[in-house]
Write an enzyme that holds these catalytic residues in place. Sequence first.
Site, short mmCIF file in Angstrom:
data_model
loop_
_atom_site.label_atom_id
_atom_site.label_comp_id
_atom_site.label_asym_id
_atom_site.label_seq_id
_atom_site.Cartn_x
_atom_site.Cartn_y
_atom_site.Cartn_z
N GLU A 40 0.85 -1.20 0.00
CA GLU A 40 0.00 0.00 0.00
C GLU A 40 0.88 1.24 0.00
O GLU A 40 1.92 1.29 0.66
CB GLU A 40 -0.88 0.00 1.26
CG GLU A 40 -1.75 1.23 1.42
CD GLU A 40 -2.50 1.26 2.75
OE1 GLU A 40 -3.52 1.96 2.84
OE2 GLU A 40 -2.06 0.58 3.71
N LYS A 106 -9.67 2.72 -2.06
CA LYS A 106 -9.85 2.15 -0.72
C LYS A 106 -11.18 2.58 -0.12
O LYS A 106 -11.47 3.77 0.01
CB LYS A 106 -8.70 2.59 0.18
CG LYS A 106 -8.66 1.94 1.55
CD LYS A 106 -7.43 2.41 2.31
CE LYS A 106 -7.28 1.75 3.66
NZ LYS A 106 -6.09 2.27 4.37
N CYS A 140 -5.48 -2.86 2.99
CA CYS A 140 -5.19 -2.72 4.40
C CYS A 140 -6.41 -2.79 5.32
O CYS A 140 -6.91 -3.86 5.62
CB CYS A 140 -4.40 -1.43 4.63
SG CYS A 140 -3.42 -1.42 6.16
#
Length: 255
Positions: A40, A106, A140
Site C-alpha cells: 500500500e 480504498k 489494508c
Amino acid sequence: MKIALIQSDLYWEDASTNRKNFESKINQIDSGVNLVVLPEMFSSGFTMNASEVAETMQGETVLWMQSLAKQKQFALVGSLIIAEEGKYYNRMLFVFPNGEIQQYDKRHLFSLAGEHKYYEAGTQKVIVEYLDWKICLQICYDLRFPVFARNTENYDLLLYVANWPKVRTNAWDALLKARAIENLSYVVAVNRVGLDANNYEHIGHSQAIDFLGNPVLDPQENEGVFIVEIDKDPMLETRKKLDFLSDRDQFEIRI
C-alpha cells in the site's frame, strides 16, 4: 498462477527513490511470473500529506508501472496516492501486461490515523479478471470488514496490499486466515517492513493462504521477493465438495 510478493521498507514521501528500489527488486524476478504485488502507498509510505505527494493517473509512477508491466509481460499491482478532480484517493492499480489499468479506491479509510480527513473513500468493490482468475482488490483496513470482502462474486483470489504496523500483527494474521476460510478463496497479502516517519514499526508478515486456511507462504519478516504458485483446480474441487458458499447470506451493501 505464479505471483511475486515484494516486501520492502519504504522511503518516506520519495516516489523517485521508491520506484528505483522496487525496480531493482523487480529486475531480480525470473521470467514466468504472472503477477507482481507491491505494498500500500508504495511510492510514499502511509502519509496524510496527500496534497504534497499525490500524483495523477498520467503521472510518473503510473507511467512507470505501465512501462514495467509491458516490458516484463506480467501484471503489476500496488496502491499509491492519486489526485483527481480536487480529491485524493488511496488507489490500488492493477496494471495488465498490455498497460491497461483497472483501479480500486480504498473503501474503508483508517480513521484512527485520520485517513478519512484527507482521502475520499471508494464506493465500488472491484473484481479483476486476469488469466482466467477473478481477483478481488482490497487495501489494508478493508481487512477488518468481512461483509465488504464476502465472496458473492465467486472470485478466486483475495488480494490485500497494506501498511499494517507491528503492534497489530496478530490481528493481520488472524483476519487474513479467516478471510480465506470463510470465502473458500486464496488470499495473498503484501505488507511493508521498516520504521515510518511516524515511528510506527512494520514487520511485514506478507503471506499467501489457500482456500482452507493453510499456508502457501508463511508470514515473512524480512525484505525480499517471495514467489508463490497457486492452482485454481483444487480450489474449485473443494468448493464442489464443501459447498459452503451456497449457504451464504444474501445482502446488499449500501454506500
